[in-house]
Design a protein around this motif. Sequence first.
Motif, PDB file in Angstrom:
ATOM      1  N   UNK A  65       5.970  35.898 -19.137  1.00  0.00           N
ATOM      2  CA  UNK A  65       5.979  34.704 -18.853  1.00  0.00           C
ATOM      3  C   UNK A  65       5.389  33.775 -20.237  1.00  0.00           C
ATOM      4  N   UNK A  66       5.828  32.371 -20.385  1.00  0.00           N
ATOM      5  CA  UNK A  66       5.376  31.927 -21.875  1.00  0.00           C
ATOM      6  C   UNK A  66       4.475  30.810 -21.398  1.00  0.00           C
ATOM      7  N   UNK A  67       4.520  30.144 -20.281  1.00  0.00           N
ATOM      8  CA  UNK A  67       3.810  28.858 -20.066  1.00  0.00           C
ATOM      9  C   UNK A  67       2.321  29.424 -19.445  1.00  0.00           C
ATOM     10  N   UNK A  68       0.990  28.769 -19.747  1.00  0.00           N
ATOM     11  CA  UNK A  68       0.104  29.268 -19.260  1.00  0.00           C
ATOM     12  C   UNK A  68      -0.019  29.169 -17.613  1.00  0.00           C
ATOM     13  N   UNK A  69       0.629  28.141 -17.055  1.00  0.00           N
ATOM     14  CA  UNK A  69       0.645  27.940 -15.736  1.00  0.00           C
ATOM     15  C   UNK A  69       1.375  29.264 -14.979  1.00  0.00           C
ATOM     16  N   UNK A  70       2.273  29.524 -15.594  1.00  0.00           N
ATOM     17  CA  UNK A  70       3.302  30.625 -14.956  1.00  0.00           C
ATOM     18  C   UNK A  70       2.352  31.954 -15.221  1.00  0.00           C
ATOM     19  N   UNK A  71       1.781  32.096 -16.349  1.00  0.00           N
ATOM     20  CA  UNK A  71       0.786  33.256 -16.531  1.00  0.00           C
ATOM     21  C   UNK A  71      -0.245  33.312 -15.359  1.00  0.00           C
ATOM     22  N   UNK A  72      -0.897  32.015 -15.330  1.00  0.00           N
ATOM     23  CA  UNK A  72      -1.853  31.945 -14.220  1.00  0.00           C
ATOM     24  C   UNK A  72      -1.351  32.308 -12.973  1.00  0.00           C
ATOM     25  N   UNK A  73      -0.130  31.773 -12.725  1.00  0.00           N
ATOM     26  CA  UNK A  73       0.089  31.963 -11.384  1.00  0.00           C
ATOM     27  C   UNK A  73       0.382  33.491 -11.029  1.00  0.00           C
ATOM     28  N   UNK A  74       0.827  34.395 -11.831  1.00  0.00           N
ATOM     29  CA  UNK A  74       1.188  35.618 -11.608  1.00  0.00           C
ATOM     30  C   UNK A  74       0.049  36.414 -11.607  1.00  0.00           C
ATOM     31  N   UNK A  75      -1.225  35.953 -12.640  1.00  0.00           N
ATOM     32  CA  UNK A  75      -2.354  36.589 -12.323  1.00  0.00           C
ATOM     33  C   UNK A  75      -2.854  36.353 -11.010  1.00  0.00           C
ATOM     34  N   UNK A  76      -2.707  35.364 -10.253  1.00  0.00           N
ATOM     35  CA  UNK A  76      -3.630  34.915  -9.038  1.00  0.00           C
ATOM     36  C   UNK A  76      -3.043  35.719  -7.925  1.00  0.00           C
ATOM     37  N   UNK A  77      -1.838  36.213  -7.815  1.00  0.00           N
ATOM     38  CA  UNK A  77      -1.487  36.993  -6.841  1.00  0.00           C
ATOM     39  C   UNK A  77      -1.868  38.416  -6.486  1.00  0.00           C
ATOM     40  N   UNK A  78      -2.494  38.929  -5.663  1.00  0.00           N
ATOM     41  CA  UNK A  78      -2.938  40.376  -5.640  1.00  0.00           C
ATOM     42  C   UNK A  78      -1.591  41.284  -5.756  1.00  0.00           C
ATOM     43  N   UNK A  79      -2.002  42.368  -6.457  1.00  0.00           N
ATOM     44  CA  UNK A  79      -0.766  43.375  -6.553  1.00  0.00           C
ATOM     45  C   UNK A  79      -0.680  44.230  -5.282  1.00  0.00           C
ATOM     46  N   UNK A  80       0.314  44.225  -4.450  1.00  0.00           N
ATOM     47  CA  UNK A  80       0.165  44.963  -3.350  1.00  0.00           C
ATOM     48  C   UNK A  80      -0.052  46.456  -3.418  1.00  0.00           C
ATOM     49  N   UNK A  81       0.387  46.853  -4.592  1.00  0.00           N
ATOM     50  CA  UNK A  81       0.354  48.458  -4.680  1.00  0.00           C
ATOM     51  C   UNK A  81      -0.864  48.663  -5.690  1.00  0.00           C
TER      52      UNK A  81
END
Lengths: 307, 324, 332
Positions: free
Chosen positions: C247-263
Amino acid sequence: MDKSKIDRSMYQKAKVEASEKEHIAAPASTMLADAWIRLKKNKAAVVALFILVAIILLAIFAPIFSKYSFRDTDYNNVYGLPSAAHIFGADQFGRDLWVRTWMGTRISLMIALVAAILDLVVGVLYGAVSALFGGKVDAVMQRIIEVLVGIPSLIIVILFLMAFPAGVGTIIAALSITGWVNMARLVRAEILKLKNQEFVLASQVLGTSKFNIIMKDLIPNTVSVIVINVMFTIPSAIFTEAFLSFIGIGLAEPQASLGVLINGGYQVLRMYPHVLVFPAIVIVLIMVCFSILGDGLRDALDPQMRK
Amino acid sequence: MKNDDKQVLLDVKNLKKYFDVGNKKILKAVDDVSLQIYKGETLGLVGESGCGKSTFGRTVIHLYEPTEGSVTFDGLKIDKNLDKKQRHELCRRMQMIFQDPYASLNPRRKILDIVAEGIDAHGLAANKKERNDKVLELLETVGLQAEHADRFPHEFSGGQRQRVGIARALAVDPDFIVCDEPISALDVSIQAQVINLLEQLQRERGLTYLFIAHDLSMVKHISDRIGVMYLGSLVELAESEELFENPMHPYTKALLSAIPIPDPDIEKNRQRIMLEGTLPNPIGLGDECKFCSRCPVCKDSCHKSQPKLVEVKPGHFVACSQVQ
Amino acid sequence: MGKILEVKNLTIHIKTHKGVVQAVRGVDFYLNEQETLAVVGESGSGKSITMKGVMGILPKNGKVVDGTVMFQGNDLTKYTERQMQQVRGSEIAMIFQDPMTSLNPTMKVGKQIEEMLKEHCKEMSKADRKARAIELLSLVGISNPEARYDQYPHQLSGGMRQRVVIAIALACDPKVLIADEPTTALDVTIQAQILDLMRDLQKKIKTSIIIITHNLGVVANIADRVAVMYGGKLVETGDVADIFHNPCHEYTKGLLRSIPKAHEKGGELQAIPGTPPDLMDPPVGCPFAARCQETMIVCQKFMPDYTECGKNHKSACWMLDEMAQEVKADEK
């Protein structure tokens, strides 16, 4: 935008105020303030409001500032046409119709207002008690309402007026005796809906007393329903009162109400139409304006529109 | 973790909550559920809509009277024998956070008064100033500012409202909070805020949560143990690691395999256990195992009786005759 | 593969009694034939309004103030309401979040499909329509379609209803299907069924799909390309693998960081602090500046242009600007 202004220094890290992260752009406002703004956008409702205010002011002040009273007779001016001295003309005893019309409006409005307030108090209490207690209490109270609805209200009102001496108090009592039913039903339905809302459950979980739940959670949220219903009760009460006076079982001469005046004018309609026209215009304006204002208020207060 | 040295805070025994739906039909929303919640832990409760998980939460916190069974909170059995004072104190110690941030705040009251409701109800502040100071402190705890106190709920976003709801529950300093789907109505980036806040509060105040949700990945993140409900019954209960690694009930297996994983490489090559059909009508179910109509491993014996919850491994309970 | 739908500089304003909400502020995107584009963003980021603007079904107080929507060489924003009615349903179909409210509760589901056929394929005979309705019901995986044809919506479960909604949308073989949060109201097990169905259908009837969602798992499952919206702007678009892995945009990065990884277990989630901007008074610079970890002065004052981050992958973020990278390198 002017990108030429961008230079190296602007690539420094910026400080973001914490308040900016939770910024709310719109100015703080209450729901009532919002409703008022929305009502002001509704041209018809604003005009209706103005006309009603004007009518109410005239009803209060016109008789006071006139040199005639509503029972001063002037036999030289029987059925006098509108003139500088008598703006609306005079009736069969030469009484000033300007004063009598506003006096009549005052009495009609007062009867309607008191009747509406009685409806409000009885209806809200009855509806709230019925909804809150539920179970058997609710069932019995609803059956009573159904019986009342089953009997045509006009019959009750006429019987009531024949049993008791005519007068303002009797008419108000007659109007209220069946009028509250509608309010009670609306308030009950609204409270039943609110009772299962999560914010009421939250209050229960917090251990808030029943009394406080009613006063702070339930009643304030039924206000819009109540206000709108009152707006429709008033014109219908005015109309019923006028109707009763018109058929001769309401107020009696020399007392003036819009119904009494219209009754008087109706008898001389062919020769002296002005006697009928002015009170008729006032009653039509009151009815139409209350209805338009009620509609406007319903749109302005409608909780469906705000999400 | 050994459960022996943990203190039981909430003990639910054979809890049943039936609703009369008319025509002499009965909806068994919660049907014989027993579980224990330990001090300081988070118990996650998952299941599809209509499985009775919210009703369970509301019955535990005595918003509903249970039809049968008992709830014991910190050694005190909650029933009609409690006096008014004990009940009032229970209200203070058990709190709830609601699902819909739009419906859970009274639209006619200011944030200040909403948060202060518990303080007022239990007389926790000596005077008005103390009350207002307390509210401002709580708002700060949940990441809102003093300037928000005088506003009305409709001016806030969903995430902000949910934080107001948390502040309201915290105002009475509870021990136990039922979180009834607190994040399902929120945006992804906001969900994480709320979850972090709940975790932080748990660390700081030693709170115990019953966390009801249908988003399994968030439940896994926050819970120590997870219970899976299906049509009013608890079908599996285990520590969250164990449940995700070694699901035993066929329903749990299907549920886990249905979660979409936010990674396109994994997601596009995944084999799912697809469940046939949809949830059967919960009214008037027979004596057979409730999952029979959708179960991929259902045998004749399953139609004869409802399986009981049995401990198959230490701390891992399953209600399925095929596993036992 | 050609572009079937191309939206340029779409700007939509919504009037409320408190002021004008700039719901969509110059959005560009395109949709290739037979691909699935996922639009993600917070509620209030303008993703639903954008699609409603494309379909010409904005609420009364909303208006497209600028931009073009090119569909098969024609600009839909210039179409009259009558022309749009022809396009809606037959060329571009839409399905909504709540299957209960998008069906008429007093009409049999089979008849509801036929209504759509009546509207757009006038030459069909009555018998043909019924045959087609039953065919559509079986196409969307409803077992025993002849019996279901005569049922009312309340007799069906939520997942079934959403299948019927999809059948209605597909009745006239639309070229584009816009799905607004089609699985949000459904349970996980049903959600998986519907997603599978949509993927199968796309292969079978060769339609292009735009799916609006906030569930990143759904995006990973179904999308070919992703468009990320924030504060009424399109902040990043790219192939699904690029968006998730690079991801390039800081929002996209943040969004991906904010979800728990199920595994993966444990650790604190990295939430994005704050609340999305109020579009009544949108920020002059980057809409995400107030919540970003990397905010620079320039972010607060100017809206960044799009920078290419790879093939088919562009993003509007000042961090991608050459100067920003130089300054960062110097600081180290």
